[in-house]
Write a protein that holds these residues in place. Sequence first.
Motif, PDB file in Angstrom:
ATOM      1  N   LEU A 112     -11.008  29.493 -20.334  1.00  0.00           N
ATOM      2  CA  LEU A 112     -10.303  29.155 -21.570  1.00  0.00           C
ATOM      3  C   LEU A 112      -9.274  28.061 -21.358  1.00  0.00           C
ATOM      4  CD1 LEU A 112      -9.734  32.691 -23.128  1.00  0.00           C
ATOM      5  CD2 LEU A 112     -11.358  30.947 -23.866  1.00  0.00           C
ATOM      6  N   TYR A 113      -8.631  28.039 -20.205  1.00  0.00           N
ATOM      7  CA  TYR A 113      -7.649  27.002 -19.924  1.00  0.00           C
ATOM      8  C   TYR A 113      -8.289  25.621 -19.851  1.00  0.00           C
ATOM      9  CZ  TYR A 113      -3.984  30.357 -18.569  1.00  0.00           C
ATOM     10  OH  TYR A 113      -3.046  31.333 -18.559  1.00  0.00           O
ATOM     11  N   HIS A 114      -9.457  25.526 -19.249  1.00  0.00           N
ATOM     12  CA  HIS A 114     -10.015  24.216 -18.944  1.00  0.00           C
ATOM     13  C   HIS A 114     -11.068  23.715 -19.919  1.00  0.00           C
ATOM     14  CE1 HIS A 114      -7.871  23.704 -15.210  1.00  0.00           C
ATOM     15  NE2 HIS A 114      -8.133  24.975 -14.921  1.00  0.00           N
ATOM     16  N   TYR A 115     -11.733  24.584 -20.628  1.00  0.00           N
ATOM     17  CA  TYR A 115     -12.863  24.141 -21.433  1.00  0.00           C
ATOM     18  C   TYR A 115     -12.744  24.454 -22.916  1.00  0.00           C
ATOM     19  CZ  TYR A 115     -14.925  23.477 -16.882  1.00  0.00           C
ATOM     20  OH  TYR A 115     -15.154  23.074 -15.605  1.00  0.00           O
ATOM     21  N   THR A 116     -11.583  24.852 -23.388  1.00  0.00           N
ATOM     22  CA  THR A 116     -11.386  25.066 -24.818  1.00  0.00           C
ATOM     23  C   THR A 116     -10.123  24.333 -25.261  1.00  0.00           C
ATOM     24  OG1 THR A 116     -10.088  27.074 -24.503  1.00  0.00           O
ATOM     25  CG2 THR A 116     -12.469  27.341 -24.743  1.00  0.00           C
ATOM     26  N   ASP A 117      -9.937  24.260 -26.559  1.00  0.00           N
ATOM     27  CA  ASP A 117      -8.766  23.591 -27.114  1.00  0.00           C
ATOM     28  C   ASP A 117      -7.697  24.580 -27.567  1.00  0.00           C
ATOM     29  OD1 ASP A 117      -9.861  21.083 -26.736  1.00  0.00           O
ATOM     30  OD2 ASP A 117     -10.849  21.076 -28.688  1.00  0.00           O
ATOM     31  N   ILE A 118      -7.690  25.756 -26.984  1.00  0.00           N
ATOM     32  CA  ILE A 118      -6.712  26.774 -27.342  1.00  0.00           C
ATOM     33  C   ILE A 118      -5.368  26.419 -26.708  1.00  0.00           C
ATOM     34  CG2 ILE A 118      -6.114  29.210 -27.177  1.00  0.00           C
ATOM     35  CD1 ILE A 118      -9.103  29.803 -26.980  1.00  0.00           C
ATOM     36  N   LEU A 119      -4.319  26.495 -27.506  1.00  0.00           N
ATOM     37  CA  LEU A 119      -2.975  26.253 -26.985  1.00  0.00           C
ATOM     38  C   LEU A 119      -2.351  27.584 -26.585  1.00  0.00           C
ATOM     39  CD1 LEU A 119      -1.675  23.658 -29.578  1.00  0.00           C
ATOM     40  CD2 LEU A 119      -2.479  23.236 -27.263  1.00  0.00           C
ATOM     41  N   PHE A 120      -1.869  27.658 -25.358  1.00  0.00           N
ATOM     42  CA  PHE A 120      -1.251  28.869 -24.837  1.00  0.00           C
ATOM     43  C   PHE A 120       0.250  28.668 -24.722  1.00  0.00           C
ATOM     44  CE2 PHE A 120      -5.589  29.018 -23.289  1.00  0.00           C
ATOM     45  CZ  PHE A 120      -5.933  30.333 -23.508  1.00  0.00           C
ATOM     46  N   ASN A 121       1.003  29.722 -24.994  1.00  0.00           N
ATOM     47  CA  ASN A 121       2.455  29.654 -24.793  1.00  0.00           C
ATOM     48  C   ASN A 121       2.799  29.619 -23.319  1.00  0.00           C
ATOM     49  OD1 ASN A 121       3.081  29.671 -27.493  1.00  0.00           O
ATOM     50  ND2 ASN A 121       3.191  31.909 -27.586  1.00  0.00           N
ATOM     51  N   PHE A 122       2.035  30.343 -22.531  1.00  0.00           N
ATOM     52  CA  PHE A 122       2.248  30.397 -21.090  1.00  0.00           C
ATOM     53  C   PHE A 122       0.895  30.295 -20.405  1.00  0.00           C
ATOM     54  CE2 PHE A 122       2.276  32.793 -17.155  1.00  0.00           C
ATOM     55  CZ  PHE A 122       3.258  32.119 -16.466  1.00  0.00           C
ATOM     56  N   MET A 123       0.842  29.463 -19.369  1.00  0.00           N
ATOM     57  CA  MET A 123      -0.393  29.326 -18.598  1.00  0.00           C
ATOM     58  C   MET A 123      -0.091  29.589 -17.123  1.00  0.00           C
ATOM     59  SD  MET A 123      -2.130  25.955 -20.317  1.00  0.00           S
ATOM     60  CE  MET A 123      -3.510  25.950 -19.213  1.00  0.00           C
ATOM     61  N   TYR A 124      -0.938  30.409 -16.518  1.00  0.00           N
ATOM     62  CA  TYR A 124      -0.819  30.617 -15.079  1.00  0.00           C
ATOM     63  C   TYR A 124      -1.245  29.354 -14.348  1.00  0.00           C
ATOM     64  CZ  TYR A 124      -0.603  35.670 -15.822  1.00  0.00           C
ATOM     65  OH  TYR A 124      -0.234  36.916 -16.209  1.00  0.00           O
ATOM     66  N   PRO A 125      -0.636  29.064 -13.213  1.00  0.00           N
ATOM     67  CA  PRO A 125      -1.152  27.961 -12.412  1.00  0.00           C
ATOM     68  C   PRO A 125      -2.559  28.291 -11.890  1.00  0.00           C
ATOM     69  CG  PRO A 125       1.047  28.610 -11.685  1.00  0.00           C
ATOM     70  CD  PRO A 125       0.592  29.626 -12.667  1.00  0.00           C
ATOM     71  N   ASN A 126      -3.326  27.256 -11.611  1.00  0.00           N
ATOM     72  CA  ASN A 126      -4.704  27.477 -11.166  1.00  0.00           C
ATOM     73  C   ASN A 126      -4.762  28.249  -9.858  1.00  0.00           C
ATOM     74  OD1 ASN A 126      -5.924  26.258 -13.324  1.00  0.00           O
ATOM     75  ND2 ASN A 126      -5.948  24.241 -12.377  1.00  0.00           N
ATOM     76  N   TRP A 127      -3.803  28.031  -8.969  1.00  0.00           N
ATOM     77  CA  TRP A 127      -3.857  28.711  -7.679  1.00  0.00           C
ATOM     78  C   TRP A 127      -3.688  30.219  -7.838  1.00  0.00           C
ATOM     79  CZ3 TRP A 127       0.229  31.534  -5.786  1.00  0.00           C
ATOM     80  CH2 TRP A 127       1.479  31.303  -6.357  1.00  0.00           C
ATOM     81  N   THR A 128      -2.907  30.653  -8.828  1.00  0.00           N
ATOM     82  CA  THR A 128      -2.762  32.095  -9.021  1.00  0.00           C
ATOM     83  C   THR A 128      -4.043  32.702  -9.600  1.00  0.00           C
ATOM     84  OG1 THR A 128      -1.740  31.764 -11.181  1.00  0.00           O
ATOM     85  CG2 THR A 128      -0.272  32.021  -9.310  1.00  0.00           C
ATOM     86  N   LEU A 129      -4.688  31.976 -10.501  1.00  0.00           N
ATOM     87  CA  LEU A 129      -5.943  32.478 -11.058  1.00  0.00           C
ATOM     88  C   LEU A 129      -7.014  32.601  -9.979  1.00  0.00           C
ATOM     89  CD1 LEU A 129      -6.110  30.522 -14.426  1.00  0.00           C
ATOM     90  CD2 LEU A 129      -5.501  32.898 -14.071  1.00  0.00           C
ATOM     91  N   VAL A 130      -7.104  31.584  -9.128  1.00  0.00           N
ATOM     92  CA  VAL A 130      -8.087  31.625  -8.036  1.00  0.00           C
ATOM     93  C   VAL A 130      -7.740  32.737  -7.051  1.00  0.00           C
ATOM     94  CG1 VAL A 130      -9.015  30.318  -6.083  1.00  0.00           C
ATOM     95  CG2 VAL A 130      -8.717  29.206  -8.291  1.00  0.00           C
ATOM     96  N   LEU A 131      -6.458  32.928  -6.785  1.00  0.00           N
ATOM     97  CA  LEU A 131      -6.030  34.004  -5.891  1.00  0.00           C
ATOM     98  C   LEU A 131      -6.363  35.371  -6.476  1.00  0.00           C
ATOM     99  CD1 LEU A 131      -4.484  34.651  -3.255  1.00  0.00           C
ATOM    100  CD2 LEU A 131      -2.433  34.789  -4.654  1.00  0.00           C
ATOM    101  N   PHE A 132      -6.145  35.555  -7.769  1.00  0.00           N
ATOM    102  CA  PHE A 132      -6.487  36.824  -8.412  1.00  0.00           C
ATOM    103  C   PHE A 132      -7.992  37.068  -8.402  1.00  0.00           C
ATOM    104  CE2 PHE A 132      -2.463  36.595 -11.212  1.00  0.00           C
ATOM    105  CZ  PHE A 132      -1.708  37.168 -10.203  1.00  0.00           C
ATOM    106  N   ILE A 133      -8.780  36.021  -8.588  1.00  0.00           N
ATOM    107  CA  ILE A 133     -10.237  36.154  -8.538  1.00  0.00           C
ATOM    108  C   ILE A 133     -10.686  36.567  -7.142  1.00  0.00           C
ATOM    109  CG2 ILE A 133     -12.404  34.859  -8.686  1.00  0.00           C
ATOM    110  CD1 ILE A 133     -11.025  33.242 -10.976  1.00  0.00           C
ATOM    111  N   LEU A 134     -10.115  35.938  -6.119  1.00  0.00           N
ATOM    112  CA  LEU A 134     -10.461  36.308  -4.735  1.00  0.00           C
ATOM    113  C   LEU A 134     -10.038  37.741  -4.421  1.00  0.00           C
ATOM    114  CD1 LEU A 134      -9.581  33.024  -2.807  1.00  0.00           C
ATOM    115  CD2 LEU A 134     -11.846  33.962  -3.305  1.00  0.00           C
ATOM    116  N   MET A 135      -8.880  38.149  -4.914  1.00  0.00           N
ATOM    117  CA  MET A 135      -8.443  39.523  -4.689  1.00  0.00           C
ATOM    118  C   MET A 135      -9.381  40.519  -5.374  1.00  0.00           C
ATOM    119  SD  MET A 135      -4.335  38.947  -5.013  1.00  0.00           S
ATOM    120  CE  MET A 135      -3.985  40.641  -5.311  1.00  0.00           C
TER     121      MET A 135
END
Length: 96
Positions: free
Chosen positions: A32-55
């Motif tokens: 949703l962050y990278h491929y849609t036009d949705i505006l978020f009030n808060f966005m996690y950094p990419n490294w945290t998302l990748v870290l959560f996926i790996l976990m």
Amino acid sequence: MDKLLNSKSINGIIQVIASLFWVWNFVELLYLYHYTDILFNFMYPNWTLVLFILMGLIGALIGSSVFLKKKKIKNGYFLLIGLFVIGLIINLIVVS
């Protein structure tokens, strides 16, 4: 009922499903962050998302090792809860 609670296959499946839900949640958020036009009030950094996926993937491996009877049920749950607590701590640090 006690036999069902001590079944390694049932507990392993529960752990894998919980971990894959964790992975799905953050993969969808990354999409949703990278491929849609949705505006978020808060966005996690990419490294945290990748870290959560790996976990989450590590949690799925732990659940599958419980399912295959390589780890005990209690150790599997302790490791899985430990991963989720580490993720919660990282989440609290990033948000604040």
